[in-house]
Design an enzyme around this catalytic site. Structure first.
Site, PDB file in Angstrom:
ATOM      1  N   GLY A   1       0.814  -1.220   0.000  1.00 21.63           N
ATOM      2  CA  GLY A   1       0.000   0.000   0.000  1.00 21.63           C
ATOM      3  C   GLY A   1       0.839   1.258   0.000  1.00 21.63           C
TER       4      GLY A   1
ATOM      5  CE  LYS B   1       8.554   7.807  -3.383  1.00 22.12           C
ATOM      6  NZ  LYS B   1       9.066   7.154  -4.584  1.00 22.12           N
TER       7      LYS B   1
ATOM      8  CG  ASP C   1      10.030   7.880   8.142  1.00 21.63           C
ATOM      9  OD1 ASP C   1       9.716   7.500   6.996  1.00 21.63           O
ATOM     10  OD2 ASP C   1      11.137   8.370   8.406  1.00 21.63           O
ATOM     11  N   GLY C   2       6.825   7.129   6.623  1.00 18.68           N
ATOM     12  CA  GLY C   2       6.004   7.842   5.642  1.00 18.68           C
ATOM     13  C   GLY C   2       6.684   9.058   5.033  1.00 18.68           C
TER      14      GLY C   2
ATOM     15  NE  ARG D   1       1.456   2.327  -6.650  1.00 19.51           N
ATOM     16  CZ  ARG D   1       2.668   2.795  -6.510  1.00 19.51           C
ATOM     17  NH1 ARG D   1       3.693   1.980  -6.564  1.00 19.51           N
ATOM     18  NH2 ARG D   1       2.875   4.079  -6.303  1.00 19.51           N
TER      19      ARG D   1
ATOM     20  CG  ASP E   1       5.364  -3.114  -4.658  1.00 19.25           C
ATOM     21  OD1 ASP E   1       5.976  -4.159  -4.958  1.00 19.25           O
ATOM     22  OD2 ASP E   1       5.892  -2.185  -4.030  1.00 19.25           O
TER      23      ASP E   1
HETATM   24  P1  AMP Z   1       9.286   0.820  -2.658  1.00 17.77           P
HETATM   25  O1  AMP Z   1      10.269  -0.297  -2.706  1.00 17.77           O
HETATM   26  O2  AMP Z   1       9.880   2.182  -2.445  1.00 17.77           O
HETATM   27  O3  AMP Z   1       8.351   0.819  -3.830  1.00 17.77           O
HETATM   28  O4  AMP Z   1       8.391   0.603  -1.345  1.00 17.77           O
HETATM   29  C1  AMP Z   1       7.780  -0.611  -1.017  1.00 17.77           C
HETATM   30  C2  AMP Z   1       6.710  -0.383   0.010  1.00 17.77           C
HETATM   31  O5  AMP Z   1       7.247   0.205   1.186  1.00 17.77           O
HETATM   32  C3  AMP Z   1       5.577   0.528  -0.443  1.00 17.77           C
HETATM   33  O6  AMP Z   1       4.384   0.044   0.087  1.00 17.77           O
HETATM   34  C4  AMP Z   1       5.957   1.846   0.180  1.00 17.77           C
HETATM   35  O7  AMP Z   1       4.835   2.666   0.381  1.00 17.77           O
HETATM   36  C5  AMP Z   1       6.597   1.425   1.484  1.00 17.77           C
HETATM   37  N1  AMP Z   1       7.579   2.407   1.964  1.00 17.77           N
HETATM   38  C6  AMP Z   1       8.799   2.669   1.460  1.00 17.77           C
HETATM   39  N2  AMP Z   1       9.406   3.634   2.156  1.00 17.77           N
HETATM   40  C7  AMP Z   1       8.563   3.999   3.141  1.00 17.77           C
HETATM   41  C8  AMP Z   1       8.607   4.944   4.205  1.00 17.77           C
HETATM   42  N3  AMP Z   1       9.666   5.733   4.424  1.00 17.77           N
HETATM   43  N4  AMP Z   1       7.528   5.038   5.014  1.00 17.77           N
HETATM   44  C9  AMP Z   1       6.457   4.260   4.825  1.00 17.77           C
HETATM   45  N5  AMP Z   1       6.348   3.346   3.859  1.00 17.77           N
HETATM   46  C10 AMP Z   1       7.390   3.208   3.021  1.00 17.77           C
HETATM   47 MG    MG Z   2       6.782   1.396  -4.543  1.00 19.19          MG
END
Ligand code: AMP
Ligand code: MG
Length: 521
Positions: free
Chosen positions: A100, A122, A134-135, A199, A269
């Site tokens: 998600g 983002k 941490d988002g 996605r 994803d």
């Molecule tokens: P990514 O590999 O960047 O596509 O991220 C994979 C998953 O981890 C996705 O669901 C992202 O929303 C989540 N995610 C990555 N970095 C963070 C973050 N700093 N805080 C919260 N969720 C994250």
């Molecule tokens: Mg991603």
């Protein structure tokens, strides 16, 4: 700032009934409503005026306080309902369950000139999908996403766009190389723009939970808005939908191969249902041509997402999407046929694309061999992909192999005359190419002009982004705009900016951020 808001995702699809912003499993819902975090001290670093124009935002408006507040999450536009999407995904080949939007918050959909755009921040704070993270996002990765999405667009590669790059004023803790050295970095927020951010994983999550009703809702929604020429939401319609996603995904990855882009994290994803390049993380650009190269240190042993393997991975990802859509289609042979034919679709598309890189406008049976030989020869000694293909346009039909090699010289990282055996191999390939050119009717000049629309002169080399990042860390943001301006015209000669048409400098060879990137962002 007057945005014409026209939300459909939240209006037509089921919402998570809970508004609690804590990590949890979210069932039978496409998204959760969530409010962005208020940034400590937001400031605007860069705007893509072109993306702003797509949304009907004037240049003057981009400089307003309203713009800054909205696109850093400080203010929620009246009538908009920010939300985070629920999706799952296969990460590095394994089903990871619910993922998600963990740090993406969708603000609204905007209609401008009959085109629908979804706007997404983002790095604007946690959501129910943030799991243990941490988002937030840091400045270095936000600069990389902002610049690269716009650069890809101008290269003609299907991609999400980036409207703005802002500092949040918050400090964000990251361990860049995951080696036990966490440190504070500047927090940043990018506003991404695309017709939709749906996605493969959005479909997969419902299929994994056997939730056919919601899988159907989401698929019907996607078809209705983004594949409107498909008029029936039945088995035939879903097959047609899958075929079109296949076609768009193939086109996207062939473009990546053309320009030497390596995504780095092609998890399902991170695959857009619209065939757009999405989620710019530890991506990189080929400098030395190398099918085995990946910029992602997290993947350095397996190299699952290496350059030469990207088409195979797209195929694999499409297989996973087919598995999800199977619940609606219920016809394995039909899906298998589409997937089995894909190998050939890829090789045909790749061959056609490589012909264009070589300036060949006719097809000859042996072109396959000519291209395979070239790929081998390119790897004999480190050879800069972008410079090589750009210089290849200067070849003239009646050149001698020696003259051609002379013209290509700056593409080689080591002077070629030092290595006799490789020089011979190059002479052999060049002779084949010169012979092949005799079969082309276009003049040298016409061919050169054509090739220069296919082979970019300027790409966002890994070290260029890093220079902009290093300067930005020291409070100097001018290079961000300089690179943005340069990359708006990647195929044009830009005599004042010729310094960017150069091989990677030696200092960048093993530098973190240039050749080594992790998922930490
Ligand atoms: P990514 O590999 O960047 O596509 O991220 C994979 C998953 O981890 C996705 O669901 C992202 O929303 C989540 N995610 C990555 N970095 C963070 C973050 N700093 N805080 C919260 N969720 C994250
Ligand atoms: Mg991603």
């Amino acid at each position: 700032m007057n945005l014409s808001i026209a939300d459909t995702f939240t209006k037509e699809l089921p919402a998570d009934p809970s508004k609690e912003n804590t990590p949890r499993q979210v069932l039978e819902s496409c998204y959760s409503f969530v409010t962005p975090k208020i940034p400590a001290n937001p400031s605007l670093l860069h705007v893509s005026e072109e993306t702003a124009a797509l949304l009907g935002i004037s240049q003057k408006d981009t400089q307003s306080n309203d713009f800054l507040q909205v696109f850093t999450g400080a203010k929620v536009v009246e009538q908009s309902q920010p939300f985070a999407m629920c999706y799952g995904g296969h990460q590095f080949g394994n089903w990871a369950g619910q993922l998600g939007d963990g740090r993406a918050i969708n603000l609204m959909e905007v209609l401008h000139k009959d085109q629908r755009w979804a706007l997404q921040l983002k790095g604007a704070g946690p959501t129910p999908y943030s799991r243990r993270a941490d988002g937030l996002a840091v400045l270095r990765s936000s600069i990389r996403e902002h610049l690269c999405s716009e650069a890809m667009y101008h290269l003609g590669v299907p991609t999400t766009r980036s409207l703005s790059l802002c500092l949040s004023g918050d400090q964000v803790m990251r361990d860049v190389l995951y080696n036990g050295n966490p440190a504070y970095e500047k927090g940043a927020i990018v506003c991404r723009v695309a017709p939709s951010f749906i996605r493969f994983g959005n479909f997969q999550i419902f299929a994994s939970r056997n939730d056919t009703a919601n899988l159907k809702r989401l698929t019907d929604y996607t078809i209705r808005h983004f594949f409107p020429h498909i008029t029936t939401c039945d088995k035939e319609g879903y097959i047609q939908f899958f075929k079109e996603v296949v076609q768009r995904s193939v086109e996207m990855v062939i473009h990546w191969q053309r320009v030497g882009f390596v995504h780095g994290v092609m998890n399902t994803d991170n695959m857009s249902i619209l065939g757009l390049t999405i989620d710019y993380g530890p991506y990189g650009w080929l400098e030395g041509y190398d099918k085995g190269w990946t910029p992602n240190t997290t993947d350095k042993h397996q190299k699952r997402y290496r350059y030469g393997y990207q088409p195979t991975i797209v195929h694999w990802n499409l297989f996973q999407l087919a598995n999800a859509l199977f619940l609606l289609i219920n016809d394995a042979p039909v899906l298998e046929k589409i997937l089995n034919d894909l190998q050939e679709v890829f090789s045909d598309a790749y061959l056609a694309m490589m012909r264009t890189k070589l300036g060949l406008q006719t097809s000859v049976e042996a072109d396959n061999l000519l291209i395979a030989d070239l790929e081998d020869t390119l790897t004999l000694t480190e050879t800069d992909m972008t410079i090589f293909f750009r210089l290849l346009a200067t070849v003239q039909k009646d050149d001698s192999p020696k003259e051609v090699l002379q013209k290509l010289q700056t593409a080689f990282y080591k002077p070629l005359e030092l290595i006799e055996e490789i020089t011979e191999k190059w002479n052999a390939w060049i002779s084949q190419y010169l012979q092949r050119l005799q079969k082309e009717s276009a003049s040298d000049a016409v061919r050169a002009t054509y090739m220069n629309t296919i082979n970019p002169k300027y790409v966002l080399r890994n070290y260029m982004a890093q220079l902009a990042i290093d300067a930005a860390d020291n409070g100097d943001y001018t290079l961000i705009d300089e690179l943005y301006q340069l990359l708006k015209q990647p195929y044009a000669e830009q005599p004042d900016r010729e310094k960017w048409f150069a091989k990677r400098p030696e200092w960048a060879r093993h530098k973190v951020g240039c050749s080594m990137l992790s998922c930490s962002s």
